[in-house]
Design a protein around this motif. Structure first.
Motif, PDB file in Angstrom:
ATOM      1  N   ASP A 178       1.879  18.254  -2.251  1.00  0.00           N
ATOM      2  CA  ASP A 178       0.886  17.220  -1.945  1.00  0.00           C
ATOM      3  C   ASP A 178       1.294  15.893  -2.586  1.00  0.00           C
ATOM      4  OD1 ASP A 178      -0.649  18.891  -0.424  1.00  0.00           O
ATOM      5  OD2 ASP A 178      -2.176  19.247  -1.958  1.00  0.00           O
ATOM      6  N   LYS A 179       1.752  15.948  -3.827  1.00  0.00           N
ATOM      7  CA  LYS A 179       2.176  14.720  -4.510  1.00  0.00           C
ATOM      8  C   LYS A 179       3.425  14.133  -3.868  1.00  0.00           C
ATOM      9  CE  LYS A 179       0.258  15.239  -9.137  1.00  0.00           C
ATOM     10  NZ  LYS A 179       0.525  15.011 -10.557  1.00  0.00           N
ATOM     11  N   LEU A 180       4.376  14.980  -3.550  1.00  0.00           N
ATOM     12  CA  LEU A 180       5.632  14.495  -2.981  1.00  0.00           C
ATOM     13  C   LEU A 180       5.419  13.901  -1.589  1.00  0.00           C
ATOM     14  CD1 LEU A 180       8.059  17.338  -4.129  1.00  0.00           C
ATOM     15  CD2 LEU A 180       7.729  15.070  -5.150  1.00  0.00           C
ATOM     16  N   VAL A 181       4.515  14.484  -0.818  1.00  0.00           N
ATOM     17  CA  VAL A 181       4.188  13.918   0.503  1.00  0.00           C
ATOM     18  C   VAL A 181       3.493  12.570   0.333  1.00  0.00           C
ATOM     19  CG1 VAL A 181       2.763  14.206   2.562  1.00  0.00           C
ATOM     20  CG2 VAL A 181       4.101  16.124   1.703  1.00  0.00           C
ATOM     21  N   ALA A 182       2.543  12.486  -0.604  1.00  0.00           N
ATOM     22  CA  ALA A 182       1.822  11.235  -0.830  1.00  0.00           C
ATOM     23  C   ALA A 182       2.763  10.120  -1.264  1.00  0.00           C
ATOM     24  CB  ALA A 182       0.732  11.441  -1.874  1.00  0.00           C
ATOM     25  N   LEU A 183       3.820  10.468  -1.975  1.00  0.00           N
ATOM     26  CA  LEU A 183       4.797   9.479  -2.445  1.00  0.00           C
ATOM     27  C   LEU A 183       5.902   9.216  -1.428  1.00  0.00           C
ATOM     28  CD1 LEU A 183       5.066  10.684  -6.147  1.00  0.00           C
ATOM     29  CD2 LEU A 183       4.098   8.517  -5.357  1.00  0.00           C
ATOM     30  N   ARG A 184       5.780   9.828  -0.249  1.00  0.00           N
ATOM     31  CA  ARG A 184       6.753   9.653   0.834  1.00  0.00           C
ATOM     32  C   ARG A 184       8.146  10.111   0.416  1.00  0.00           C
ATOM     33  NH1 ARG A 184       6.896   9.777   4.822  1.00  0.00           N
ATOM     34  NH2 ARG A 184       7.558   7.910   5.922  1.00  0.00           N
ATOM     35  N   LEU A 185       8.186  11.221  -0.313  1.00  0.00           N
ATOM     36  CA  LEU A 185       9.460  11.779  -0.765  1.00  0.00           C
ATOM     37  C   LEU A 185       9.881  12.990   0.052  1.00  0.00           C
ATOM     38  CD1 LEU A 185       8.938  11.528  -4.634  1.00  0.00           C
ATOM     39  CD2 LEU A 185      10.197   9.961  -3.145  1.00  0.00           C
ATOM     40  N   VAL A 186       8.928  13.653   0.711  1.00  0.00           N
ATOM     41  CA  VAL A 186       9.254  14.824   1.533  1.00  0.00           C
ATOM     42  C   VAL A 186       8.350  14.851   2.763  1.00  0.00           C
ATOM     43  CG1 VAL A 186       9.953  16.178  -0.487  1.00  0.00           C
ATOM     44  CG2 VAL A 186       7.630  16.430   0.432  1.00  0.00           C
ATOM     45  N   GLU A 187       8.775  15.627   3.750  1.00  0.00           N
ATOM     46  CA  GLU A 187       7.943  15.979   4.894  1.00  0.00           C
ATOM     47  C   GLU A 187       7.774  17.488   4.902  1.00  0.00           C
ATOM     48  OE1 GLU A 187       8.925  12.583   8.292  1.00  0.00           O
ATOM     49  OE2 GLU A 187       9.819  14.585   8.416  1.00  0.00           O
ATOM     50  N   VAL A 188       6.546  17.945   5.076  1.00  0.00           N
ATOM     51  CA  VAL A 188       6.266  19.380   5.106  1.00  0.00           C
ATOM     52  C   VAL A 188       6.131  19.827   6.551  1.00  0.00           C
ATOM     53  CG1 VAL A 188       4.659  21.190   4.430  1.00  0.00           C
ATOM     54  CG2 VAL A 188       5.142  19.314   2.856  1.00  0.00           C
ATOM     55  N   GLU A 209       0.795  -1.221   0.000  1.00  0.00           N
ATOM     56  CA  GLU A 209       0.000   0.000   0.000  1.00  0.00           C
ATOM     57  C   GLU A 209       0.832   1.277   0.000  1.00  0.00           C
ATOM     58  OE1 GLU A 209      -3.921   0.122   0.343  1.00  0.00           O
ATOM     59  OE2 GLU A 209      -2.987  -1.341  -0.977  1.00  0.00           O
ATOM     60  N   ASP A 210       1.969   1.296   0.692  1.00  0.00           N
ATOM     61  CA  ASP A 210       2.762   2.521   0.816  1.00  0.00           C
ATOM     62  C   ASP A 210       3.793   2.615  -0.306  1.00  0.00           C
ATOM     63  OD1 ASP A 210       1.363   3.091   3.064  1.00  0.00           O
ATOM     64  OD2 ASP A 210       2.959   2.584   4.481  1.00  0.00           O
ATOM     65  N   PRO A 211       4.010   3.823  -0.844  1.00  0.00           N
ATOM     66  CA  PRO A 211       5.035   3.971  -1.891  1.00  0.00           C
ATOM     67  C   PRO A 211       6.424   3.555  -1.418  1.00  0.00           C
ATOM     68  CG  PRO A 211       3.646   5.930  -1.740  1.00  0.00           C
ATOM     69  CD  PRO A 211       3.315   5.086  -0.564  1.00  0.00           C
ATOM     70  N   VAL A 212       6.746   3.867  -0.166  1.00  0.00           N
ATOM     71  CA  VAL A 212       8.034   3.517   0.429  1.00  0.00           C
ATOM     72  C   VAL A 212       7.799   3.132   1.882  1.00  0.00           C
ATOM     73  CG1 VAL A 212      10.411   4.256   0.904  1.00  0.00           C
ATOM     74  CG2 VAL A 212       9.156   5.275  -1.013  1.00  0.00           C
ATOM     75  N   VAL A 213       8.484   2.106   2.336  1.00  0.00           N
ATOM     76  CA  VAL A 213       8.472   1.759   3.755  1.00  0.00           C
ATOM     77  C   VAL A 213       9.867   2.040   4.304  1.00  0.00           C
ATOM     78  CG1 VAL A 213       8.195  -0.087   5.465  1.00  0.00           C
ATOM     79  CG2 VAL A 213       6.691   0.005   3.457  1.00  0.00           C
ATOM     80  N   TYR A 214       9.963   3.068   5.149  1.00  0.00           N
ATOM     81  CA  TYR A 214      11.243   3.427   5.760  1.00  0.00           C
ATOM     82  C   TYR A 214      11.400   2.665   7.076  1.00  0.00           C
ATOM     83  CZ  TYR A 214      11.450   7.373   2.491  1.00  0.00           C
ATOM     84  OH  TYR A 214      11.491   8.147   1.368  1.00  0.00           O
ATOM     85  N   TYR A 215      12.602   2.175   7.305  1.00  0.00           N
ATOM     86  CA  TYR A 215      12.862   1.464   8.562  1.00  0.00           C
ATOM     87  C   TYR A 215      12.610   2.356   9.770  1.00  0.00           C
ATOM     88  CZ  TYR A 215      15.166  -2.044   5.601  1.00  0.00           C
ATOM     89  OH  TYR A 215      15.434  -2.996   4.655  1.00  0.00           O
ATOM     90  N   PRO A 269       5.992  23.401   9.310  1.00  0.00           N
ATOM     91  CA  PRO A 269       5.327  24.712   9.244  1.00  0.00           C
ATOM     92  C   PRO A 269       6.047  25.751   8.397  1.00  0.00           C
ATOM     93  CG  PRO A 269       5.237  23.861  11.476  1.00  0.00           C
ATOM     94  CD  PRO A 269       6.108  22.922  10.706  1.00  0.00           C
ATOM     95  N   ASP A 270       7.393  25.762   8.430  1.00  0.00           N
ATOM     96  CA  ASP A 270       8.114  26.801   7.690  1.00  0.00           C
ATOM     97  C   ASP A 270       9.163  26.266   6.726  1.00  0.00           C
ATOM     98  OD1 ASP A 270       9.760  25.782   9.598  1.00  0.00           O
ATOM     99  OD2 ASP A 270      10.510  27.715  10.326  1.00  0.00           O
ATOM    100  N   HIS A 271       9.242  24.941   6.581  1.00  0.00           N
ATOM    101  CA  HIS A 271      10.219  24.391   5.635  1.00  0.00           C
ATOM    102  C   HIS A 271       9.795  22.992   5.208  1.00  0.00           C
ATOM    103  CE1 HIS A 271      11.586  22.527   9.392  1.00  0.00           C
ATOM    104  NE2 HIS A 271      12.209  21.629   8.648  1.00  0.00           N
ATOM    105  N   VAL A 272      10.500  22.491   4.205  1.00  0.00           N
ATOM    106  CA  VAL A 272      10.232  21.156   3.660  1.00  0.00           C
ATOM    107  C   VAL A 272      11.515  20.350   3.736  1.00  0.00           C
ATOM    108  CG1 VAL A 272       9.513  19.833   1.634  1.00  0.00           C
ATOM    109  CG2 VAL A 272       8.454  22.059   2.120  1.00  0.00           C
ATOM    110  N   ARG A 273      11.401  19.126   4.254  1.00  0.00           N
ATOM    111  CA  ARG A 273      12.579  18.269   4.405  1.00  0.00           C
ATOM    112  C   ARG A 273      12.467  17.079   3.460  1.00  0.00           C
ATOM    113  NH1 ARG A 273      14.492  13.827   7.453  1.00  0.00           N
ATOM    114  NH2 ARG A 273      12.406  13.389   8.279  1.00  0.00           N
ATOM    115  N   SER A 274      13.550  16.786   2.754  1.00  0.00           N
ATOM    116  CA  SER A 274      13.565  15.644   1.846  1.00  0.00           C
ATOM    117  C   SER A 274      13.656  14.340   2.613  1.00  0.00           C
ATOM    118  CB  SER A 274      14.769  15.744   0.900  1.00  0.00           C
ATOM    119  OG  SER A 274      14.692  16.900   0.113  1.00  0.00           O
ATOM    120  N   LEU A 275      13.038  13.299   2.076  1.00  0.00           N
ATOM    121  CA  LEU A 275      13.176  11.948   2.595  1.00  0.00           C
ATOM    122  C   LEU A 275      14.074  11.150   1.644  1.00  0.00           C
ATOM    123  CD1 LEU A 275       9.500  11.298   3.759  1.00  0.00           C
ATOM    124  CD2 LEU A 275      11.488  11.872   5.170  1.00  0.00           C
ATOM    125  N   PRO A 276      14.677  10.067   2.125  1.00  0.00           N
ATOM    126  CA  PRO A 276      15.730   9.400   1.347  1.00  0.00           C
ATOM    127  C   PRO A 276      15.363   9.010  -0.082  1.00  0.00           C
ATOM    128  CG  PRO A 276      15.751   8.585   3.595  1.00  0.00           C
ATOM    129  CD  PRO A 276      14.563   9.490   3.484  1.00  0.00           C
TER     130      PRO A 276
END
Length: 388
Positions: free
Chosen positions: A349-359, A230-236, A361-368
């Motif tokens: 919204d797309k990048l969060v749904a794909l588990r590529l970033v975390e949003v 179900e999830d695009p990516v499963v992070y440990y 309040p004031d910045h966006v952080r990339s996920l691996p």
């Protein structure tokens, strides 16, 4: 050859159920035939690997999937124009199902609207709904069209647009065999004692607690397999200690069984696992995509893959610059003041749904996993030399 063909058919049937957990004879005749032909094998695999139930008869096939987590709001139901359902549409959907359960064999949109309106006014239901605005009527129509797509309703005469413009009504057949399969929990909502929404949801989705090591390992394997499906990516890092240890030790066996059954290919990295679909069918969020929104999303992903983290204002400025550079190719209005807000919101919204970033309040952080969209440095070759 016959066994290979049967294996391919089972894979096609399982993929069809993963994409669309409710198949009907009216809308999905060929896929329903495949599911029924391989029903025993499909049920065995799903029960063993996921714990999901599968029911099928001459009219429907229903895979009772459960969400891997209760906190993920990135994959909402969507209307025909792909707009996401909000709270009002979800409540209207529940009220419409309750009304249809008591309805006659046929109903009209006007009658359904009136009964939904009466249900919304019941004491204790904190839901303001009047049907006085076009937006409220449009939300009800979106719900009805979703029920049409699912096969719970069949249009006999009329059109929903006529109802929206107050020039006509629509007649439907109520398809009860489909209605009976829509609720997914093994426990009836009326048996829940909790009062708060989160507590009620937790009770509704609770599973029996395993009391032996074998049963605990089985339950853990099922939970992990569901997440991988179900999830695009499963992070440990998103797993608890026991799940992480189990997945690391059993990842080859788990991913092999998923690959054999579905055709999904495992991409295993130090940070986690993604099951990738080479046919790009088993997803509701695609990347990359064409047109303006798809291009913006890809550019934002490349930017975040390079910098790792960016402030919200920095990203707005980046999108403004990209809009100016690509204005002749993107849709009209992208360079208007404030247009970058909507463009960036859609991309994130797309990048969060794909588990590529975390949003934040004031910045966006990339996920691996976003590194797959990073641009590599160009390779400069000396004249006359050929790379072998």
């Amino acid at each position: 050859m016959i066994r290979d063909e049967e294996r391919a058919q089972r894979r096609t049937a399982l993929r069809a159920l993963l994409v669309k957990p409710l198949l009907t004879a009216e809308n999905d005749a060929d896929r329903l035939v495949l599911v029924r032909r391989h029903l025993t094998e499909l049920r065995d695999w799903l029960n063993r690997e996921t714990g999901w139930r599968l029911l099928a008869d001459a009219e429907t096939a229903r895979l009772f999937k459960t969400a891997p987590t209760l906190a993920d709001a990135t994959h909402p139901a969507r209307g025909r124009s792909k707009e996401p359902f909000g709270r009002r549409r979800y409540v209207l959907l529940c009220l419409a199902l309750a009304v249809l359960e008591r309805a006659d064999a046929q109903t009209t949109l006007g009658r359904l609207a009136e009964e939904v309106l009466n249900a919304a006014a019941e004491p204790g239901l904190d839901f303001a709904f009047t049907l006085e605005s076009r937006a409220e009527r449009a939300d009800l129509v979106a719900v009805v069209r979703t029920l049409l797509d699912w096969g719970a309703l069949r249009r006999v005469a009329g059109d929903e647009d006529a109802y929206l413009s107050a020039t006509g009504d629509v007649l439907y057949d109520v398809h009860r065999p489909v209605l009976a399969t829509l609720l997914t929990p093994a426990r009836g909502p009326s048996t829940i004692d909790a009062t708060g929404f989160e507590d009620r949801l937790t009770e509704l989705t609770a599973e029996p607690v395993a009391d032996t090591d074998d049963l605990r390992n089985q339950a853990m394997r099922r939970r992990l397999t569901r997440r991988l499906l179900e999830d695009p990516v499963v992070y440990y890092d998103d797993l608890d200690e026991a799940e992480r240890a189990y997945l690391v030790s059993q990842r080859q066996a788990i991913t092999r069984r998923i690959e054999e059954a579905t055709g999904l290919l495992p991409e295993i990295r130090a940070e986690g696992i993604a099951m990738v679909d080479p046919d790009d069918e088993l997803t509701d969020v695609r990347m990359p995509e064409q047109r303006t929104d798809g291009h913006v999303t890809l550019l934002v992903a490349e930017h975040l893959a390079a910098c790792g983290e960016a402030g919200t204002e920095e990203l707005r400025a980046f999108v403004r610059g990209a809009a100016a550079a690509h204005a002749s190719f993107w849709r009209k209005g992208v360079t208007e003041p404030g247009a970058e807000e909507e463009l960036l919101s859609i991309a994130l919204d797309k990048l969060v749904a794909l588990r590529l970033v975390e949003v934040r309040p004031d910045h966006v952080r990339s996920l691996p996993a976003i590194v797959r969209y990073a641009l590599e440095e160009p390779t400069v070759r000396e004249p006359g030399k050929i790379r072998r």
